[in-house]
Each structure stands twice: as C-alpha cells, then as structure tokens.
Write a protein that holds these residues in place. Structure first.
Motif, mmCIF file in Angstrom:
data_model
loop_
_atom_site.group_PDB
_atom_site.id
_atom_site.type_symbol
_atom_site.label_atom_id
_atom_site.label_comp_id
_atom_site.label_asym_id
_atom_site.label_seq_id
_atom_site.Cartn_x
_atom_site.Cartn_y
_atom_site.Cartn_z
ATOM 1 N N ILE A 344 -16.389 27.472 -3.670
ATOM 2 C CA ILE A 344 -16.018 27.149 -5.045
ATOM 3 C C ILE A 344 -14.509 26.950 -5.086
ATOM 4 N N ASP A 345 -14.089 25.792 -5.582
ATOM 5 C CA ASP A 345 -12.664 25.505 -5.762
ATOM 6 C C ASP A 345 -12.413 25.242 -7.235
ATOM 7 N N CYS A 346 -11.436 25.933 -7.807
ATOM 8 C CA CYS A 346 -11.128 25.774 -9.231
ATOM 9 C C CYS A 346 -9.657 25.425 -9.425
ATOM 10 N N THR A 347 -9.423 24.586 -10.408
ATOM 11 C CA THR A 347 -8.047 24.265 -10.804
ATOM 12 C C THR A 347 -7.911 24.530 -12.291
ATOM 13 N N GLU A 378 -10.461 41.394 -8.992
ATOM 14 C CA GLU A 378 -10.508 41.709 -7.562
ATOM 15 C C GLU A 378 -11.930 42.002 -7.102
ATOM 16 N N ALA A 379 -12.682 42.735 -7.926
ATOM 17 C CA ALA A 379 -14.064 43.067 -7.576
ATOM 18 C C ALA A 379 -14.944 41.818 -7.607
ATOM 19 N N ALA A 380 -14.672 40.886 -8.519
ATOM 20 C CA ALA A 380 -15.440 39.643 -8.588
ATOM 21 C C ALA A 380 -15.206 38.798 -7.337
ATOM 22 N N GLU A 381 -13.961 38.743 -6.891
ATOM 23 C CA GLU A 381 -13.657 38.007 -5.657
ATOM 24 C C GLU A 381 -14.374 38.634 -4.468
ATOM 25 N N GLU A 382 -14.419 39.952 -4.424
ATOM 26 C CA GLU A 382 -15.112 40.640 -3.335
ATOM 27 C C GLU A 382 -16.604 40.335 -3.369
ATOM 28 N N SER A 383 -17.183 40.273 -4.564
ATOM 29 C CA SER A 383 -18.601 39.960 -4.693
ATOM 30 C C SER A 383 -18.887 38.560 -4.181
ATOM 31 N N LEU A 384 -18.027 37.604 -4.484
ATOM 32 C CA LEU A 384 -18.195 36.244 -3.968
ATOM 33 C C LEU A 384 -18.140 36.230 -2.444
ATOM 34 N N ARG A 385 -17.202 36.991 -1.884
ATOM 35 C CA ARG A 385 -17.101 37.054 -0.418
ATOM 36 C C ARG A 385 -18.361 37.659 0.190
ATOM 37 N N GLU A 386 -18.904 38.702 -0.448
ATOM 38 C CA GLU A 386 -20.118 39.340 0.061
ATOM 39 C C GLU A 386 -21.294 38.376 0.087
ATOM 40 N N PHE A 391 -13.905 31.231 -2.048
ATOM 41 C CA PHE A 391 -13.400 30.937 -3.392
ATOM 42 C C PHE A 391 -11.902 30.676 -3.330
ATOM 43 N N LYS A 392 -11.479 29.610 -4.004
ATOM 44 C CA LYS A 392 -10.050 29.278 -4.015
ATOM 45 C C LYS A 392 -9.652 28.775 -5.389
ATOM 46 N N ALA A 393 -8.576 29.349 -5.925
ATOM 47 C CA ALA A 393 -7.974 28.865 -7.171
ATOM 48 C C ALA A 393 -6.807 27.968 -6.775
ATOM 49 N N ARG A 394 -6.958 26.678 -6.983
ATOM 50 C CA ARG A 394 -5.976 25.706 -6.500
ATOM 51 C C ARG A 394 -4.820 25.554 -7.479
ATOM 52 N N GLU A 395 -3.684 25.131 -6.941
ATOM 53 C CA GLU A 395 -2.541 24.763 -7.776
ATOM 54 C C GLU A 395 -2.780 23.362 -8.323
ATOM 55 N N LEU A 410 -18.104 22.894 -6.970
ATOM 56 C CA LEU A 410 -19.055 23.797 -6.336
ATOM 57 C C LEU A 410 -19.727 23.077 -5.165
ATOM 58 N N THR A 411 -19.556 23.624 -3.965
ATOM 59 C CA THR A 411 -20.119 23.016 -2.767
ATOM 60 C C THR A 411 -21.344 23.799 -2.314
ATOM 61 N N THR A 412 -22.469 23.104 -2.280
ATOM 62 C CA THR A 412 -23.719 23.714 -1.830
ATOM 63 C C THR A 412 -24.087 23.201 -0.442
ATOM 64 N N GLU A 413 -25.111 23.809 0.108
ATOM 65 C CA GLU A 413 -25.575 23.441 1.442
ATOM 66 C C GLU A 413 -26.948 22.794 1.319
ATOM 67 N N VAL A 414 -27.053 21.525 1.691
ATOM 68 C CA VAL A 414 -28.309 20.783 1.618
ATOM 69 C C VAL A 414 -28.636 20.248 3.004
ATOM 70 N N ASP A 415 -29.718 20.752 3.594
ATOM 71 C CA ASP A 415 -30.115 20.354 4.949
ATOM 72 C C ASP A 415 -28.966 20.511 5.939
ATOM 73 N N GLY A 416 -28.218 21.604 5.762
ATOM 74 C CA GLY A 416 -27.131 21.900 6.679
ATOM 75 C C GLY A 416 -25.843 21.147 6.405
ATOM 76 N N GLU A 417 -25.832 20.284 5.383
ATOM 77 C CA GLU A 417 -24.651 19.491 5.060
ATOM 78 C C GLU A 417 -24.077 19.901 3.713
#
Length: 523
Positions: A344-347, A378-386, A391-395, A410-417
């Motif tokens: 997940i990348d957010c700006t 901080e706990a939400a970021e840890e949950s995403l990592r788990e 997760f990245k908050a972009r400039e 939001l990047t998902t995985e479809v057939d390995g891609e």
C-alpha cells in the motif's frame, strides 16, 4: 506517587515491576471492583482481565488516566466513554497466542487418543483398551483458517508431526503463507481435503456463520473441526443436522456466548467442550502481566501511547479525512477483488501531509476489515507488517496541485503477479468524494451509501441498458458519473443507487454489457 488498582488474579510480576518503578499498587482479586473504587477514589490507573470497566466506574475515579487490559480483547471496557473522559485504554495483544496454539494441539491429541473418556472409565475400574482405538496426528493434513499470530504459531508447533499444512487467510499475501510453511488454498479446498481444520478468525458480523452448511458438507467423514476463535463462527445447527444424518465430523470447541457458568449451546454438538481455556496458562498470564506493567511505565514515564486502542486524532485534523481514508482503502480492496494485498502506497497532499501517520489506522481498517480497530499509528503499521503488507507514506510531488487530497495505491497479487488499483479522494463540504480511479479522472462521486462500479468498452446505449436492468430489479438510480478514458476507449460508470445491488444483479448487468470489471460497494 501514582496509585494503580489491579482488581484481578494477575501474576505478581505486574505488581512487583510497578512497585520497583515507584508506583503504589493495590491488588485485590476477591473484592468487587465497584467496592474497591469506593476505597481508592484517587486511583490513577487500572489493570484488568475480564472485569467490566463501566462508565460509572470511570466517572467515580476522577484521577483515572489509563486502563490496561492484560490480554488482547477489550470489549469489557467502554472505550467510547473512556475517550470522552480523556482516559486512554490499552491492551497487550499477542500475549496469549502461544497458549491458544498449544491448546489446539492438546485438543487434537486428547480427541484422537480418547484421553478424557479413557481416564474416566479407567478410574471406574474398567479396562476398555479395545474400545479406545485412537488415531495419530503424524502426517495428517491440517487446515488452518486464519494465519495471524495464533495460526502461525500452530504451524510451528505442528512441525514435529510432519503434517501437510493448508492455510487460508483472505488478507495474507500468498508468498508470505508459503514462507511460513503453509500451502495457501481456498476455504473450499481446506474443508474438502483436511483431516483437521482449526479456526482462528475474529468475531463479528463478517465472520458470523462463516462455517455454514456448504463448508461443513464438504468435510470428510472422520475429520475434525476445532473452534477456538469466536462463538458464532460455526453454524452449529447445520453441523447438528449433518451429524443427525450420520456424518462423522468431530467438533472441538472452547468458545461460548458468555464466559460464565450455565448451559452451553455447543454441548449438544461438541465432542470435546472446554471452558475457554485458551489463554488460561501461567505463562500467558505472566506475559500479559509483564507487558501491562511495562506499557504503563512507558506510558507515564515516556509518554508512549503506541498501544492505546482508543486514541484521539490531533487537533486540526478533520475527522472527515480519516473517514475518507478508510473508505478509499475499502473501495480499493473491493476493486482489487479481495486478492491478497502485497503493498500500500499513500500520498497525502496539502495540509494533510502534516498528519499522515494518523491515517494509518484507518487505512488498516479499510483494507483489512478483520483487523483490530482503533489502534494507534505505530500499532497499525505493525499490524500491516504482520500481514505481510509493505506500507509507505510517500512525499507528494511539489508540482501536483491536489489540495488536501489523498491518493491510495493498493497492490494485490493475481496469479503471482502484482496488480495495482489507484484511487484518489477529497472531502468537499464535509462529504467524502472519490475523484479518480486508475486512469478515470474527474469522478467526484459521493462515497457514502451504495455504489455500482462498472468498467466497459465505450459505446452508445450502455447506460440505458444498465438503468433498465436496475429498474427491473426495483432499484432507483440516485446519481451517475461516467467518464471516458479516450486513450483506451473505455468508460467507467459510478452509479449511486437507493439500495444495495446484489452479487447476482451485478453479474447480470456485467454479462449484459460485457463489462471488463464490475462490483458493488456499500460504505
């Protein structure tokens, strides 16, 4: 000196740790909490297990700053009233995970080897060795539904039994599951193939009746179903009906509507019934106690609020933008067809960039609806990592003129891609609006309520056909936005409706217009 009230049988490590740090400790397990607060109205902090912390209790403790639940769940604490009183609430997630994982192994072995019944009959002077022919856990196929902390620990604890491990976690990336030693499969495959199925999913409307007649009907004769997650996840009436038909399915559980004495609804259908013993170990109690004490010290001495579950957003941040973020996350997840999320990348543009860390909990709630609610950043970021999500908050780029808007990729995985769904939103006159979906700009559609989203090759007559199909179903169109991407000759329609559009209706419309993608969302 801060006074800490511990009205429960919590391991002494909590009291000892806090005393060593200079806190005054009152620990009484046998006196009702209501009575104790009358004796100690100057209490600064509470550490509880299952004791209910009601608005009346909080109102009576004028100096109360924090309540810590020594355990994961905190539904025994009124967190909304606590926030109104400026009282922080914390929990100690993960402290009980190993205890529950070991309980699952114990239940399997107890059932397979008839431990409970064999003990009872032997004490009666009987010798029923032939009656108690058992089964071995070794090399069995085990399906684990939910690969959070507990599910992953079960994987580790089972390794010595050389099992075939199948796993299902709707939100865990496929490669992450493989990395921990599990073959990711569908729910249907698990229920068809596994000798043992163990459930580790959260409670609530999204999982109520999750294991119903269809999944239960797929189970093999002689298979075992274990529910140490939440009561209501298994449709026990459907299970009882299958058993009445002669299907041999064992049901082992320790979850109930209430953790209290009395008749248990599961008794009629369960082959092994326990009084919610999952977290009931000396070690888990000690771990939760130690974490509660350490979190309290960090809270008062360092201002550490990372474990607060009812955190308040900072002054100056419009709550509507937080709601918008959750909606964008939900929309992107559904648009991504619920595939495993990898990244997940957010700006955050304009003044929102100042508050960007505060959006993380709402992003988590949107993209992972089963995740814990109300976490601090901080706990939400840890949950995403788990969950194996990067997760990245972009400039923001300085040349982008998007004032106070949010872009979520939001990047998902479809057939390995990897496949990315990109959405952007704004708040206009207090209304959360989606302004872009992938290459379709200028949407500015109200995200509240029911929306049908269709992507199709642009041509005349499509909107009329959609409207006709909806009208036949008794559904009225409240608003419609349908921009065209001239570069690829495609159109996207966002249609606001007065009632939800069912999956069957979406499929009918999609087929009728030969849609490239179609889904409905209610926010």
């Amino acid at each position: 000196m801060k006074k800490v009230l511990i009205p429960t049988k919590l391991e002494s490590i909590a009291a000892n740790t806090l005393k060593a740090a200079g806190y005054e400790i009152i620990q009484e397990a046998d006196t009702p909490l209501e009575e104790q607060i009358k004796q100690h109205p100057d209490t600064t902090a509470l550490i509880v297990r299952s004791e209910k912390v009601t608005p009346e209790i909080m109102d009576a403790l004028l100096n109360l700053k924090v309540v810590i639940r020594a355990g994961a769940g905190y539904d025994n604490i009124d967190i909304v009233h606590a926030r109104k009183k400026n009282i922080d609430v914390m929990n100690t997630p993960g402290a009980n995970s190993n205890a529950v994982a070991e309980e699952v192994i114990a239940m399997i072995l107890a059932y397979y080897r008839h431990i409970v019944d064999a003990d009872n009959t032997t004490r009666q002077g009987l010798w029923e060795k032939k009656r108690y022919m058992g089964s071995e856990l070794t090399k069995k196929t085990v399906g684990i539904v939910g690969l959070g902390n507990i599910g992953r620990l079960i994987v580790k604890r089972l390794q010595g039994f050389e099992p075939t491990l199948l796993g299902y976690d709707h939100f865990l990336a496929r490669q992450r599951a493989i990395n921990i030693g599990v073959t990711p499969t569908s729910l249907e495959e698990i229920f068809e193939q596994a000798d043992i199925i163990t459930l580790h999913v959260p409670g609530g409307p999204s999982t109520k009746g999750m294991v119903g007649a269809d999944l239960l009907g797929r189970m093999k004769n002689g298979s075992v179903l274990i529910n140490c997650s939440r009561y209501g996840v298994v449709d026990e009436e459907a299970l009882a009906a299958l058993k009445a038909e002669g299907r041999k399915i064992a049901y082992l559980t320790d979850v109930h509507p209430k953790d209290a004495a009395g008749d248990k609804p599961s008794a009629a259908v369960a082959d092994l019934l326990l009084p919610h013993l999952g977290a009931n170990t000396i070690e888990a109690n000690a771990k939760a106690a130690r974490r509660a004490a350490e979190q309290m010290i960090a809270y008062f001495d360092e201002g550490n609020t990372s474990c607060v579950v009812n955190g308040e957003s900072p002054t100056g941040l419009n709550p509507a933008h937080l709601h918008l973020t959750m909606m964008l996350g939900t929309f992107a997840r559904i648009a991504g067809e619920g595939k495993p999320i990898r990244r997940i990348d957010c700006t955050f543009y304009g003044d929102l960039r100042t508050y960007r860390k505060w959006f993380t909990p709402k992003i988590l709630e949107g993209v992972l609806p089963h995740a814990e609610k109300g976490l601090m950043p901080e706990a939400a970021e840890e949950s995403l990592r788990e969950h194996g999500i990067v997760f990245k908050a972009r400039e923001p780029m300085d040349d982008k003129p998007y004032e106070d808007s949010i872009t979520l990729d939001l990047t998902t995985e479809v057939d390995g891609e990897p496949v990315t769904t990109s959405v952007r939103g704004v708040v206009t006159e207090g209304i959360p609006m989606i302004s872009r979906i992938n290459t379709f700009h200028g949407l500015y559609s109200d995200m509240r309520g029911n929306t049908l989203v269709l992507r199709y090759k642009d041509r005349p007559g499509v909107i009329a056909l959609i409207g006709s199909t909806l009208a036949s179903a008794g559904i009225n169109i409240d608003n419609i936005v349908a921009p065209i991407d001239h570069a690829c000759g495609e159109a996207m329609a966002l249609i606001k409706t007065n009632k939800p559009v069912t999956d069957e209706q979406v499929a009918e419309i999609s087929k009728g217009i030969d849609a490239l993608s179609a889904f409905a969302v209610s926010l």
